[in-house]
Design a protein around this motif. Structure first.
Motif, PDB file in Angstrom:
ATOM      1  N   SER A   2       0.833  -1.203   0.000  1.00 46.86           N
ATOM      2  CA  SER A   2       0.000   0.000   0.000  1.00 46.86           C
ATOM      3  C   SER A   2       0.862   1.245   0.000  1.00 46.86           C
ATOM      4  CB  SER A   2      -0.950   0.013   1.203  1.00 46.86           C
ATOM      5  OG  SER A   2      -0.221   0.085   2.412  1.00 46.86           O
ATOM      6  N   ILE A   3       0.307   2.312  -0.556  1.00 48.40           N
ATOM      7  CA  ILE A   3       0.984   3.598  -0.622  1.00 48.40           C
ATOM      8  C   ILE A   3       0.001   4.679  -0.185  1.00 48.40           C
ATOM      9  CG2 ILE A   3       2.522   2.886  -2.493  1.00 48.40           C
ATOM     10  CD1 ILE A   3       0.691   4.374  -4.430  1.00 48.40           C
ATOM     11  N   VAL A   4       0.519   5.862   0.078  1.00 49.97           N
ATOM     12  CA  VAL A   4      -0.319   7.007   0.410  1.00 49.97           C
ATOM     13  C   VAL A   4      -0.154   8.054  -0.683  1.00 49.97           C
ATOM     14  CG1 VAL A   4      -0.791   8.859   2.057  1.00 49.97           C
ATOM     15  CG2 VAL A   4      -0.143   6.583   2.884  1.00 49.97           C
ATOM     16  N   VAL A   5      -1.270   8.474  -1.281  1.00 52.09           N
ATOM     17  CA  VAL A   5      -1.274   9.454  -2.364  1.00 52.09           C
ATOM     18  C   VAL A   5      -1.938  10.727  -1.855  1.00 52.09           C
ATOM     19  CG1 VAL A   5      -1.887   9.891  -4.758  1.00 52.09           C
ATOM     20  CG2 VAL A   5      -1.537   7.541  -3.984  1.00 52.09           C
ATOM     21  N   ASN A   6      -1.222  11.857  -1.917  1.00 47.76           N
ATOM     22  CA  ASN A   6      -1.722  13.095  -1.322  1.00 47.76           C
ATOM     23  C   ASN A   6      -2.466  14.024  -2.278  1.00 47.76           C
ATOM     24  OD1 ASN A   6      -0.734  12.726   1.396  1.00 47.76           O
ATOM     25  ND2 ASN A   6       1.328  13.007   0.561  1.00 47.76           N
ATOM     26  N   ASP A   7      -2.275  13.854  -3.580  1.00 47.82           N
ATOM     27  CA  ASP A   7      -2.951  14.776  -4.500  1.00 47.82           C
ATOM     28  C   ASP A   7      -3.528  14.026  -5.705  1.00 47.82           C
ATOM     29  OD1 ASP A   7      -0.577  14.152  -5.745  1.00 47.82           O
ATOM     30  OD2 ASP A   7      -0.218  16.173  -6.518  1.00 47.82           O
ATOM     31  N   LEU A   8      -4.288  12.983  -5.424  1.00 50.52           N
ATOM     32  CA  LEU A   8      -4.836  12.145  -6.485  1.00 50.52           C
ATOM     33  C   LEU A   8      -5.723  12.947  -7.432  1.00 50.52           C
ATOM     34  CD1 LEU A   8      -5.005   9.263  -7.610  1.00 50.52           C
ATOM     35  CD2 LEU A   8      -7.079   8.968  -6.248  1.00 50.52           C
ATOM     36  N   HIS A   9      -6.503  13.889  -6.902  1.00 55.76           N
ATOM     37  CA  HIS A   9      -7.404  14.648  -7.759  1.00 55.76           C
ATOM     38  C   HIS A   9      -6.627  15.517  -8.748  1.00 55.76           C
ATOM     39  CE1 HIS A   9     -11.613  13.999  -6.500  1.00 55.76           C
ATOM     40  NE2 HIS A   9     -11.034  13.520  -5.408  1.00 55.76           N
ATOM     41  N   ARG A  10      -5.537  16.123  -8.321  1.00 52.55           N
ATOM     42  CA  ARG A  10      -4.737  16.926  -9.252  1.00 52.55           C
ATOM     43  C   ARG A  10      -4.131  16.035 -10.329  1.00 52.55           C
ATOM     44  NH1 ARG A  10       0.724  18.734  -9.596  1.00 52.55           N
ATOM     45  NH2 ARG A  10       0.848  20.618 -10.884  1.00 52.55           N
ATOM     46  N   LEU A  11      -3.642  14.882  -9.922  1.00 49.19           N
ATOM     47  CA  LEU A  11      -3.064  13.944 -10.878  1.00 49.19           C
ATOM     48  C   LEU A  11      -4.103  13.535 -11.916  1.00 49.19           C
ATOM     49  CD1 LEU A  11      -0.812  10.920 -10.032  1.00 49.19           C
ATOM     50  CD2 LEU A  11      -2.872  10.588 -11.390  1.00 49.19           C
ATOM     51  N   GLY A  38       9.197   3.371  -4.728  1.00 48.59           N
ATOM     52  CA  GLY A  38       8.682   4.487  -3.945  1.00 48.59           C
ATOM     53  C   GLY A  38       8.143   5.641  -4.752  1.00 48.59           C
ATOM     54  N   ARG A  39       7.827   5.386  -6.009  1.00 46.93           N
ATOM     55  CA  ARG A  39       7.324   6.443  -6.879  1.00 46.93           C
ATOM     56  C   ARG A  39       6.095   5.951  -7.640  1.00 46.93           C
ATOM     57  NH1 ARG A  39       9.548  11.173  -8.104  1.00 46.93           N
ATOM     58  NH2 ARG A  39      11.413  10.538  -6.970  1.00 46.93           N
ATOM     59  N   LEU A  40       5.084   6.804  -7.704  1.00 46.71           N
ATOM     60  CA  LEU A  40       3.880   6.526  -8.479  1.00 46.71           C
ATOM     61  C   LEU A  40       3.980   7.280  -9.800  1.00 46.71           C
ATOM     62  CD1 LEU A  40       0.903   5.516  -8.823  1.00 46.71           C
ATOM     63  CD2 LEU A  40       0.194   7.647  -7.702  1.00 46.71           C
ATOM     64  N   VAL A  41       3.849   6.555 -10.894  1.00 41.79           N
ATOM     65  CA  VAL A  41       3.866   7.145 -12.226  1.00 41.79           C
ATOM     66  C   VAL A  41       2.500   6.926 -12.851  1.00 41.79           C
ATOM     67  CG1 VAL A  41       4.970   7.181 -14.486  1.00 41.79           C
ATOM     68  CG2 VAL A  41       6.318   6.627 -12.456  1.00 41.79           C
ATOM     69  N   HIS A  54       4.609  12.044 -12.269  1.00 40.77           N
ATOM     70  CA  HIS A  54       5.065  11.135 -11.224  1.00 40.77           C
ATOM     71  C   HIS A  54       5.038  11.824  -9.869  1.00 40.77           C
ATOM     72  CE1 HIS A  54       9.088  12.943 -10.628  1.00 40.77           C
ATOM     73  NE2 HIS A  54       9.055  13.196 -11.930  1.00 40.77           N
ATOM     74  N   ARG A  55       4.946  11.003  -8.832  1.00 45.91           N
ATOM     75  CA  ARG A  55       4.911  11.495  -7.461  1.00 45.91           C
ATOM     76  C   ARG A  55       5.730  10.561  -6.571  1.00 45.91           C
ATOM     77  NH1 ARG A  55       2.276  14.480 -10.236  1.00 45.91           N
ATOM     78  NH2 ARG A  55       0.256  15.470  -9.785  1.00 45.91           N
ATOM     79  N   GLU A  56       6.417  11.132  -5.614  1.00 47.86           N
ATOM     80  CA  GLU A  56       6.976  10.300  -4.556  1.00 47.86           C
ATOM     81  C   GLU A  56       5.832   9.932  -3.624  1.00 47.86           C
ATOM     82  OE1 GLU A  56      10.234  12.025  -2.523  1.00 47.86           O
ATOM     83  OE2 GLU A  56      11.496  12.191  -4.304  1.00 47.86           O
ATOM     84  N   VAL A  57       5.804   8.693  -3.170  1.00 51.37           N
ATOM     85  CA  VAL A  57       4.716   8.236  -2.310  1.00 51.37           C
ATOM     86  C   VAL A  57       5.271   7.554  -1.076  1.00 51.37           C
ATOM     87  CG1 VAL A  57       3.008   7.985  -4.144  1.00 51.37           C
ATOM     88  CG2 VAL A  57       4.564   6.095  -3.658  1.00 51.37           C
ATOM     89  N   GLU A  58       4.491   7.604  -0.021  1.00 48.10           N
ATOM     90  CA  GLU A  58       4.845   6.914   1.207  1.00 48.10           C
ATOM     91  C   GLU A  58       4.406   5.459   1.082  1.00 48.10           C
ATOM     92  OE1 GLU A  58       3.058   8.897   4.512  1.00 48.10           O
ATOM     93  OE2 GLU A  58       3.279  10.865   3.568  1.00 48.10           O
ATOM     94  N   GLU A  59       5.309   4.544   1.332  1.00 50.29           N
ATOM     95  CA  GLU A  59       4.970   3.125   1.302  1.00 50.29           C
ATOM     96  C   GLU A  59       4.913   2.589   2.730  1.00 50.29           C
ATOM     97  OE1 GLU A  59       6.104   0.779  -2.369  1.00 50.29           O
ATOM     98  OE2 GLU A  59       7.939   1.868  -1.960  1.00 50.29           O
ATOM     99  N   THR A  60       3.924   1.746   2.981  1.00 45.29           N
ATOM    100  CA  THR A  60       3.736   1.221   4.330  1.00 45.29           C
ATOM    101  C   THR A  60       4.404  -0.138   4.517  1.00 45.29           C
ATOM    102  OG1 THR A  60       1.641   0.221   3.653  1.00 45.29           O
ATOM    103  CG2 THR A  60       1.564   2.446   4.569  1.00 45.29           C
ATOM    104  N   GLU A  61       4.916  -0.721   3.451  1.00 48.73           N
ATOM    105  CA  GLU A  61       5.565  -2.019   3.544  1.00 48.73           C
ATOM    106  C   GLU A  61       6.864  -1.974   2.735  1.00 48.73           C
ATOM    107  OE1 GLU A  61       2.767  -4.956   2.276  1.00 48.73           O
ATOM    108  OE2 GLU A  61       1.135  -4.047   3.415  1.00 48.73           O
ATOM    109  N   GLU A  62       7.402  -3.130   2.416  1.00 52.25           N
ATOM    110  CA  GLU A  62       8.577  -3.198   1.576  1.00 52.25           C
ATOM    111  C   GLU A  62       8.260  -2.593   0.207  1.00 52.25           C
ATOM    112  OE1 GLU A  62      11.688  -4.238   2.307  1.00 52.25           O
ATOM    113  OE2 GLU A  62      10.920  -4.314   4.368  1.00 52.25           O
ATOM    114  N   PRO A  63       9.242  -1.973  -0.462  1.00 49.78           N
ATOM    115  CA  PRO A  63       8.987  -1.380  -1.775  1.00 49.78           C
ATOM    116  C   PRO A  63       8.294  -2.362  -2.716  1.00 49.78           C
ATOM    117  CG  PRO A  63      11.179  -0.830  -1.022  1.00 49.78           C
ATOM    118  CD  PRO A  63      10.637  -1.824  -0.042  1.00 49.78           C
TER     119      PRO A  63
END
Length: 236
Positions: A2-11, A38-41, A54-63
């Motif tokens: 899982s990852i955390v996306v902070n600006d999904l609507h802008r993307l 660690g990057r969402l494209v 692309h965005r850097e994202v927070e990952e909650t587990e192993e990459p």
């Protein structure tokens, strides 16, 4: 995974204008997502324009590393359940790999007590056009636009969604038959193919080459020695 996306609507807003509407091309009827290192494209194309961000994202587990495709129905569901005013808090996105029972895999979006489960559309995601070599070629080519180029203005308008009202957009091309490169900051890239001009009288669309345009305006642009020259200031 899982990852955390902070600006999904802008993307989504940046890429939606470039989604294909052709029913016969399901592999590009949405926004393609890739997570790696660690990057969402995210990318979208209708073959005439191609946009990637692309965005850097927070990952909650192993990459993790995975791909998915959000179609138009998925995007509508996301906007409905997670409006922009709340999605900015950071959506948690989890990926479920394909299985025998679920060969398309799944995406799970969470924000507080709201949960949305969608197909990852793994089959279509795997067939999405490979954007890396296309953009690598465009970026490596030196700018060289010494001859007029022709671009569809409807496609040019799509890039307005990529930037804010006062964010400069960088443009260049390696030639009149090469894609126009569109860059916004360092996290958004786009390509727009030029119009192929058919110069036969009964074909194509109205256009003017540089010589004919100059000739058409020359009688209105004769210098008037009595009037001061107008100078446009640089945009703020």
């Amino acid at each position: 995974m899982s990852i955390v996306v902070n600006d999904l609507h802008r993307l989504i807003g940046q890429l939606t204008p470039h989604i294909s509407t052709a029913d016969t091309l399901p592999t590009i009827n949405g926004i393609h997502l890739e997570v790696t290192g660690g990057r969402l494209v995210a990318a979208a194309t209708d073959r005439y324009t191609f946009a990637v961000t692309h965005r850097e994202v927070e990952e909650t587990e192993e990459p993790s590393q995975w791909r998915a495709l959000l179609d138009r129905a998925d995007l509508h569901a996301l906007r409905t359940l997670f409006p922009a005013r709340t999605a900015g808090q950071g959506l948690r996105l989890a990926y479920d790999p394909p299985t025998i029972e679920d060969p398309d895999g799944g995406l799970v979006f969470r924000l507080n007590d709201r949960v949305l489960r969608l197909s990852a559309n793994a089959e279509h995601a795997a067939k999405f056009p490979r954007w890396q070599p296309l953009f690598a070629t465009a970026l490596e080519a030196e700018p060289k636009l010494t001859s007029p180029a022709y671009f569809n203005p409807a496609y040019l308008a799509r890039w307005q969604k990529a930037a804010g009202n006062y964010t400069p957009v960088t443009l260049w091309a390696a030639g009149p038959d090469k894609p126009l490169v569109v860059a916004v900051g360092e996290d958004f890239l786009g390509l727009q193919m030029p119009v192929r001009i058919d110069q036969r009288p009964d074909r194509g669309v109205p256009f003017g080459d540089r010589a004919s345009i100059r000739a058409a305006w020359s009688h209105l642009l004769s210098p008037d020695s009595a009037a001061p020259a107008t100078v446009l200031p640089a945009a703020a």
